[in-house]
Write an enzyme that holds these catalytic residues in place. Sequence first.
Site, PDB file in Angstrom:
ATOM      1  N   ASP A   6       5.870  42.601   3.538  1.00 15.11           N
ATOM      2  CA  ASP A   6       7.028  43.487   3.567  1.00 15.11           C
ATOM      3  C   ASP A   6       7.958  42.952   4.658  1.00 15.11           C
ATOM      4  O   ASP A   6       7.527  42.191   5.535  1.00 15.11           O
ATOM      5  CB  ASP A   6       6.572  44.913   3.885  1.00 15.11           C
ATOM      6  N   ASP A  51      11.359  44.915   6.223  1.00 16.16           N
ATOM      7  CA  ASP A  51      11.837  45.932   7.164  1.00 16.16           C
ATOM      8  C   ASP A  51      10.663  46.660   7.816  1.00 16.16           C
ATOM      9  O   ASP A  51       9.859  47.287   7.136  1.00 16.16           O
ATOM     10  CB  ASP A  51      12.727  46.950   6.440  1.00 16.16           C
TER      11      ASP A  51
END
Length: 325
Positions: A15, A17
């Site tokens: 991932d 953010d």
Amino acid sequence: MSDALLAGYDAVLFDLDGTVYHGAQVIEGAPETVAAVRSQGTAVRFVTNNASKSPEDVVAHLRGLGLSAEVAEVHTSAQAAVAVLGESLAKGAEVLVVGTASLANAVAAAGLTPVRRASAAVAAVVQGHSPDNAWADLAEACLAIRAGALWVACNVDATLPSERGLLPGNGSMVAALRTATDTEPVVAGKPQPLLFETAARSERALVVGDRLDTDIAGAVAAGLDVLCVLTGVATPASVLRAVPAERPTHLGADLTALTLPADELRIGPRPSWEISEGNVLTVRGEGAPLDLLRALCAAAWRTEVTTVRAEGDAAGAALTGLGLA
């Protein structure tokens, strides 16, 4: 590094953010850890729910933060949303875009016609994050959805991690339209498994993320192992109280945990911590606070008891450090 967590997988799905960066600020240790994954011959994938950037823009952002990246390694919720639209609509169909120009470009590249105003010709609405999304954009989408258009949300993340803290995410704007239309969107990104399944391909993959309701839930839905890091949305308290569909297999402070032994990161009992079960989980012992959290999660998930207390100064200090006192 033969016993490191990353050694057990053919690919690592990161991932972005809250895991690799906070907006324009890279998270400490991220460039070195991604480089270490590559040096082991393990495939790297970047899987993001943020639909505001094209894969090319994501690559430019990562390189600007000191990470190597290629366009083929990037998988976004915008791509997943466009795939859903392509499967549902005829070529040339009009799609009302609530989001960035890059999302509109992705719609056009799929052979569909992006528009910004509602009309009888609009067959679908696609909604992704953009800092420029405003009431007028939601109003056009509201009209189209109420008229029967298919509604596809790139993601429903309520918040978006930034260098300044948590900001409203696409899910907050989706919630406004949900209230205004009394309609549920088709969600293309995490926690739906499509993004992870596409990124993982046929490889044995490990997901790394910071958010229980998207990263971890999506990995669980896709049947993949997952390392939850505490550099973004997830906290010790939220991990302890995680529902079955949002429970990670491993837990680390940040991305550098990938280079630690897998057994040290796995959720489960720890010899340095004793936990007595009952109406309250009672903690005794002395050791690393994150080891305590891994042991507490195992006990809490098994018993459904999430109230904890400490016996002894060391246990009390550990719980305080975790925000669980």
